[in-house]
Design an enzyme around this catalytic site. Structure first.
Site, PDB file in Angstrom:
ATOM      1  CB  THR A  64      -0.922   0.025   1.237  1.00 27.06           C
ATOM      2  OG1 THR A  64      -0.130  -0.250   2.403  1.00 27.06           O
ATOM      3  CG2 THR A  64      -2.021  -1.017   1.126  1.00 27.06           C
ATOM      4  CB  SER A  74      30.025  -6.331   6.672  1.00 27.24           C
ATOM      5  OG  SER A  74      30.317  -7.604   6.121  1.00 27.24           O
ATOM      6  CB  ALA A 125      14.104 -12.744   6.932  1.00 27.42           C
ATOM      7  N   GLY A 126      12.455 -10.492   4.737  1.00 27.73           N
ATOM      8  CA  GLY A 126      11.312  -9.595   4.725  1.00 27.73           C
ATOM      9  C   GLY A 126      11.229  -8.712   5.949  1.00 27.73           C
ATOM     10  CG  LEU A 127      12.257  -9.771   9.397  1.00 29.35           C
ATOM     11  CD1 LEU A 127      12.947 -10.459  10.568  1.00 29.35           C
ATOM     12  CD2 LEU A 127      10.799  -9.494   9.733  1.00 29.35           C
ATOM     13  CB  SER A 128      13.128  -3.654   6.470  1.00 26.59           C
ATOM     14  OG  SER A 128      13.400  -2.489   5.743  1.00 26.59           O
ATOM     15  CG  ASP A 170      10.479  -1.546   4.268  1.00 26.02           C
ATOM     16  OD1 ASP A 170       9.378  -1.822   4.765  1.00 26.02           O
ATOM     17  OD2 ASP A 170      10.949  -2.150   3.289  1.00 26.02           O
TER      18      ASP A 170
END
Length: 386
Positions: free
Chosen positions: A39, A71, A127-130, A176
């Protein structure tokens, strides 16, 4: 997921890598989207929250234009770039996120100096957790302070969006980074993506005797590839045919007319966005009036819409949701952009172990890789920590 590096540990690692102390350490959280999927780029409503898993960056400015990035995870080694010639083509792996932010800051007219940067993150990647936005928000927060950017939070949101859209190549909206930059402990971020207005809505699952479980299916996804972009194109087509600037302008009452004007697939894409906006508003009202236990059916309906109308789920996500519900979750849905990643399950504390076990057994029986299941709670947004 990598081990968590505290600010002191990250500073010590920075000294080991770069031979000097950092100017500071900044962090930004990942996010879970409680409800409101796809959205944001349709100027609609979303309800994410920042989670207690973060990306941290130790940064030191340099007197020259050299940028050095390292990293604590992976085997990429030290990456070097020049602040005077940042390019998408030269970025690789995780470095495209900090380099994208530096490039976007330059596009706003900020003089970006050389710097050394060490990244640590315990936000699961893919994982779709930004996880990418957590990195970007940590970097923009650090550079806004170190380089004297003078940017407000709304500007930092737009900088990181431009980094994602024009440098990384992912056509994402503003949800996000808004959650990562504007999050607050025990609250969800009710965001109107049309004007960036925000209201913090209480969401204290623990106080209500609940846990919010994240079920990482280990099915990796990327927003820079075709599925996400194709859904955005469908939404833009639907808005154009229906004569509105964005799908935000449509209400549930407009769907009957839309059915007669759109092809079947485009209609289903539009129907998801319109009904999802309505579900966000219902969820906010339920949280205000009745608390977290009241939102389970809305989470369930959201998943059904993403599975059937927007077609962004996958067998692993559907199984995770079904198994969690069967084992006692009050509601469950996939979260994030789709095509893999994670599901969330709002679960009574006494049923949490049973839900974890049931999902694990279901995945094993289906021959899927074992999911990673953990609880999260709403946390504070981006900040300096050392």
């Amino acid at each position: 997921m990598t081990a968590r590096f505290g600010p002191g540990e990250l500073s010590a690692s920075f000294r080991s890598v770069f031979g000097t102390d950092p100017d500071g350490v900044w962090q930004a959280p990942g996010r879970v989207n409680l409800i409101g999927e796809h959205t944001d780029y349709n100027e609609g409503f979303v309800l994410p929250f920042a989670i207690d898993r973060t990306a941290r960056v130790a940064v030191r400015l340099r007197p020259d234009s050299t940028i050095r990035l390292m990293s604590t995870f992976g085997n990429q080694g030290l990456t070097t770039a020049d602040a005077g010639s940042l390019s998408r083509a030269a970025a690789r792996g995780w470095t495209k996120y900090p380099l994208g932010v530096l490039w976007a800051l330059q596009q706003r007219g900020l003089a970006v100096p050389g710097l050394d940067l060490l990244l640590a993150s315990d936000v699961p990647r893919g994982a779709g957790l930004s996880s990418s936005h957590a990195i970007e928000c940590a970097v923009v927060t650090a550079m806004n302070e170190l380089a004297g950017g003078g940017l407000g939070v709304e500007d930092m949101v737009l900088v990181t969006q431009r980094a994602e859209n024009d440098f990384v190549g992912a056509p994402t909206g503003i949800m996000d980074q808004s959650a990562s930059l504007r999050g607050s402990s025990d609250h969800a971020v009710f965001l109107d993506c049309r004007d960036q207005s925000v209201e913090l809505v209480p969401f204290d699952a623990e106080q209500a005797g609940l846990e919010l479980l994240v079920i990482d299916t280990k099915v990796s996804h990327s927003h820079a590839t075709g599925g996400y972009a194709a859904r955005r194109v469908s939404c833009e087509l639907g808005a154009e045919v229906l004569g509105v600037a964005s799908l935000r302008s449509l209400s549930l009452g407009d769907l009957d007319e839309a059915l007669g004007l759109l092809d079947e697939e485009t209609f289903r894409r539009v129907r998801h966005v319109v009904t999802e906006n309505d579900r966000v508003l219902q969820t906010v009202e339920a949280l205000r009036s009745a608390g977290p236990r009241a939102i389970g059916p809305l989470l369930d309906a959201s998943h059904g819409s993403m599975r059937d109308d927007f077609e962004i789920s996958c067998p692993e996500l559907d199984l995770a949701v079904e198994a969690a519900r069967s084992a006692g979750a009050l509601g469950a849905r996939m979260t994030g952009g789709g095509f893999g990643g994670s599901a969330i399950a709002l679960t009574p504390q006494g049923a949490a172990r049973g839900v974890r076990d049931a999902v694990g057994r279901s995945f094993a029986a289906a021959g899927y890789a074992a999911p990673d299941i953990f609880s999260v709670r709403p946390a504070a947004g981006a900040m300096r920590v050392a």
